[in-house]
Design a protein around this motif. Structure first.
Motif, short mmCIF file in Angstrom:
data_model
loop_
_atom_site.label_atom_id
_atom_site.label_comp_id
_atom_site.label_asym_id
_atom_site.label_seq_id
_atom_site.Cartn_x
_atom_site.Cartn_y
_atom_site.Cartn_z
N LEU A 187 69.37 -8.05 41.22
CA LEU A 187 68.70 -6.86 41.73
C LEU A 187 68.93 -6.73 43.23
N ALA A 188 68.86 -7.85 43.95
CA ALA A 188 69.11 -7.82 45.39
C ALA A 188 70.57 -7.50 45.71
N THR A 189 71.50 -8.09 44.96
CA THR A 189 72.92 -7.83 45.23
C THR A 189 73.30 -6.40 44.90
N SER A 190 72.70 -5.83 43.84
CA SER A 190 73.00 -4.43 43.52
C SER A 190 72.47 -3.51 44.61
N SER A 191 71.37 -3.90 45.26
CA SER A 191 70.83 -3.11 46.37
C SER A 191 71.71 -3.22 47.60
N MET A 192 72.52 -4.26 47.68
CA MET A 192 73.44 -4.43 48.80
C MET A 192 74.76 -3.70 48.57
N MET A 193 75.32 -3.81 47.38
CA MET A 193 76.69 -3.36 47.12
C MET A 193 76.86 -1.86 47.34
N GLY A 194 75.99 -1.04 46.77
CA GLY A 194 76.12 0.41 46.91
C GLY A 194 76.08 0.88 48.35
N PRO A 195 75.04 0.50 49.11
CA PRO A 195 75.00 0.91 50.52
C PRO A 195 76.16 0.40 51.35
N VAL A 196 76.65 -0.80 51.06
CA VAL A 196 77.80 -1.32 51.81
C VAL A 196 79.02 -0.44 51.57
N PHE A 197 79.26 -0.05 50.32
CA PHE A 197 80.41 0.80 50.02
C PHE A 197 80.28 2.16 50.69
N ASP A 198 79.08 2.75 50.62
CA ASP A 198 78.87 4.07 51.22
C ASP A 198 79.01 4.04 52.74
N SER A 199 78.47 3.00 53.36
CA SER A 199 78.44 2.96 54.82
C SER A 199 79.71 2.42 55.45
N THR A 200 80.62 1.92 54.65
CA THR A 200 81.89 1.43 55.20
C THR A 200 83.06 2.30 54.72
N PHE A 201 83.45 2.15 53.49
CA PHE A 201 84.63 2.85 52.98
C PHE A 201 84.46 4.37 53.04
N ASN A 202 83.38 4.89 52.44
CA ASN A 202 83.18 6.34 52.43
C ASN A 202 83.01 6.89 53.85
N PHE A 203 82.25 6.19 54.67
CA PHE A 203 82.02 6.63 56.05
C PHE A 203 83.33 6.64 56.83
N PHE A 204 84.16 5.61 56.61
CA PHE A 204 85.43 5.51 57.33
C PHE A 204 86.38 6.64 56.95
N VAL A 205 86.46 6.96 55.66
CA VAL A 205 87.34 8.04 55.20
C VAL A 205 86.93 9.37 55.81
N LYS A 206 85.64 9.65 55.83
CA LYS A 206 85.16 10.91 56.41
C LYS A 206 85.41 10.96 57.92
N LEU A 207 85.34 9.80 58.57
CA LEU A 207 85.49 9.75 60.02
C LEU A 207 86.95 9.84 60.44
N LYS A 208 87.83 9.09 59.76
CA LYS A 208 89.20 8.93 60.24
C LYS A 208 90.22 9.84 59.55
N TYR A 209 89.97 10.20 58.30
CA TYR A 209 91.00 10.88 57.53
C TYR A 209 90.68 12.34 57.22
N ILE A 210 89.55 12.59 56.58
CA ILE A 210 89.28 13.99 56.23
C ILE A 210 88.48 14.71 57.32
N LYS A 211 88.11 13.99 58.37
CA LYS A 211 87.51 14.58 59.58
C LYS A 211 86.24 15.39 59.27
N THR A 212 85.45 14.90 58.35
CA THR A 212 84.21 15.61 58.00
C THR A 212 83.28 15.72 59.19
N TYR A 213 83.15 14.66 59.94
CA TYR A 213 82.16 14.64 61.01
C TYR A 213 82.60 15.48 62.21
N GLN A 214 83.89 15.58 62.43
CA GLN A 214 84.36 16.47 63.49
C GLN A 214 83.98 17.91 63.19
N ALA A 215 84.09 18.30 61.91
CA ALA A 215 83.68 19.65 61.52
C ALA A 215 82.17 19.80 61.59
N THR A 216 81.46 18.72 61.27
CA THR A 216 80.00 18.77 61.29
C THR A 216 79.47 19.07 62.69
#
Length: 535
Positions: free
Chosen positions: A348-377
């Motif tokens: 239960l603790a590890t499942s609470s870690m895995m999802g947020p880690v993926f969202d806050s690293t990989f997904n955040f990085f793609v939006k920041l560096k590649y699809i430039k979501t935050y620049q548009a924001t």
């Protein structure tokens, strides 16, 4: 054909020279960590209970299974996203077939490159397994082609499948509904006889089971009926490889530039009305970003829900399958509890870690560096701190959903022993807050996808060694102090205390640890994102 395929292999070797660090961790270090955690740590717990797997120690049983299973897992990832990059994203396959190379040359060259890398990984794993006493047969070297053969048997059709896809939306489903069940239920961690007959039949038709059987026969020297049957099925796996080659269509590698020009532009989906019901979305800018993420994920809801499957499959495999070998576990309080209950709280603790880690690293990085979501924001009234807050809130929403589903599963299976467990949900959100905040802060320093190797280097050891699968008392005393200061251990302690009702004022210490960790990460992320987006 052979010469052209060798040219592709040469390209793979040159790429390996640049990216060898990440490959070494994912294909060599990570399997060795699993061997140390499961074979020695969990194996010691099984031996302490007086149990063995037939005439083998658990270390001798699990080592060949891990060797085959980790190679097959890597084969899945290497056969999906890199192929999509070659056909759709970077389109370097199109450049290859513009030369004298044919589509079949690219295909065979890709498989040869995978076989070379997997052979190196299997060899390194076998050497480590020999050093820790997991190998007892001079024929163990034959486990290398057995493991690689199982990987290629899966990589061949998956490569063909990836070449037919327009997007990578289906790839996470392949990982969670095909590869992960094979990894957990193909006699890797416990004998196949512990599964119901129907699941045994499904395991027999998977390429991983045949590979595990061959590897186990080679490392133990037990070439009985199971070993002969495995060899016959390995020949069937070779047929799968040939069939996979036939699935690769030249049309997917010969799409012309004219086809690209005439392709219709993607349409922007209309926002569903229910997303406008988010409370305060018109007044709170971070909620606008949460709203945006909901709209973006509505076309991938099956992928979103599939994340729920991963910890539940681990619970059934390790908690119940391996739990039959372990029996009961003694907690720090002196209470004896079934192993499945012990490991469920930690998962239960590890499942609470895995999802947020993926969202806050990989997904955040793609939006920041590649699809430039935050620049548009930033063209809206939103500021960098609103972006960080919105992404954090989205990570916590997902963490709460996953934790709720896992708690319901635990309740149905009778794995909750105290009413204090109702507080496990807010604790899961707290764990998500800590790791999401730290992930957002760390991601602002990343320059390329190569840096994600450092994320895995932190997450995988924590997952395996934070008293997740065996008690802290199984570690040497010096190592216990190191584990006790890791962030996931704080979450495991909290969840386990609530599930078993062992509540005390000292639980405020790990809670404060997680709050400080998350708040510190958010502070760093806000300052760094402002510097990156508003130079």
């Amino acid at each position: 054909m052979a010469a052209s395929a060798l040219h592709y292999l040469e390209r793979e070797v040159l790429i390996y020279r640049r990216l060898w660090r990440g490959v070494v961790f994912s294909q060599i270090v990570q399997p060795v960590l699993y061997l140390l955690a499961m074979g020695i740590g969990l194996g010691g717990l099984i031996e302490a209970a007086g149990n063995r797997v037939g005439d083998l120690s658990y270390l001798q049983f699990v080592a060949p299974g891990l060797m085959a299973a980790t190679v097959v897992q890597n084969a899945t990832a290497e056969s999906l996203w890199p192929v999509m990059a070659g056909t759709k994203w970077m389109r370097f396959y199109h450049g290859m077939v513009a030369s004298p190379m044919r589509a079949a040359d690219v295909y065979y060259g890709n498989l040869m490159g995978l076989a070379l890398r997997f052979s190196m990984a299997a060899t390194a794993f076998l050497l480590v397994a020999t050093l820790v006493g997991a190998i007892q047969s001079p024929f163990a070297i034959l486990a290398i082609p057995a493991a690689v053969g199982g990987a290629i048997a899966l990589a061949a059709p998956l490569t063909a499948f990836a070449a037919t896809q327009e997007t990578d939306k289906a790839f996470p489903l392949v990982l969670r509904f095909i590869t992960l069940p094979m990894f957990l239920f193909s006699a890797t961690f416990f004998p196949l006889s512990q599964l119901p007959p129907l699941l045994q039949s499904l395991a027999w038709v998977s390429p991983l089971w045949h590979s595990v059987e061959l590897c186990r026969s080679a490392t133990t020297g037990q070439w009985g009926p199971g070993g002969g049957d495995g060899r016959g099925r390995a020949r069937a796996g070779a047929g799968v490889v040939h069939h996979g080659r036939l699935r690769v269509g030249h049309a997917h590698l010969h799409q012309t530039a004219g086809d690209m020009k005439t392709a219709q532009a993607p349409t922007i989906p209309r926002r569903p009305g229910w997303t406008r019901l988010l409370p305060g979305a018109s007044m709170a800018p971070p909620l606008r970003l949460v709203e945006r993420n909901i709209v973006a994920w509505r076309g991938m809801w099956l992928t979103f829900l599939s994340v729920l499957i991963e910890p539940i499959l681990f619970l059934f495999s390790i908690g119940i399958g391996v739990g039959a070998l372990v029996g009961d576990v003694i907690l720090a309080s002196g209470e004896s509890v079934p192993y499945r209950n012990f490991v469920a709280a930690a998962l239960l603790a590890t499942s609470s870690m895995m999802g947020p880690v993926f969202d806050s690293t990989f997904n955040f990085f793609v939006k920041l560096k590649y699809i430039k979501t935050y620049q548009a924001t930033l063209a809206t009234p939103m500021r960098p701190r609103d972006i960080v807050s919105g992404e954090l809130m989205w990570s916590l929403v997902r963490a709460g959903i996953y934790a709720t589903a896992f708690l319901v599963t635990m309740s149905i299976m009778g794995l909750i022993e105290s009413w204090w467990a109702v507080l496990s949900l807010p604790v899961s959100v707290l764990i998500g807050f800590a790791f999401a905040g730290a992930g957002l802060g760390a991601t602002t320093f990343m320059r390329s996808f190569v840096d994600f190797d450092y994320v895995n280097l932190a997450i995988v050891p924590m997952f395996l060694f934070s008293a997740t699968f065996f008690p802290l008392s199984r570690y040497p005393e010096g190592l216990q102090w190191i584990i006790q200061i890791t962030p996931l251990y704080q979450g495991v302690v909290l969840e386990r205390a609530l599930v078993f009702g062992d509540v005390s004022v000292w639980l405020l210490v790990p809670m404060a640890y997680l709050v400080v960790m998350g708040a510190g990460g958010l502070w760093v992320a806000s300052r760094r994102l402002g510097a990156l987006l508003l130079p």
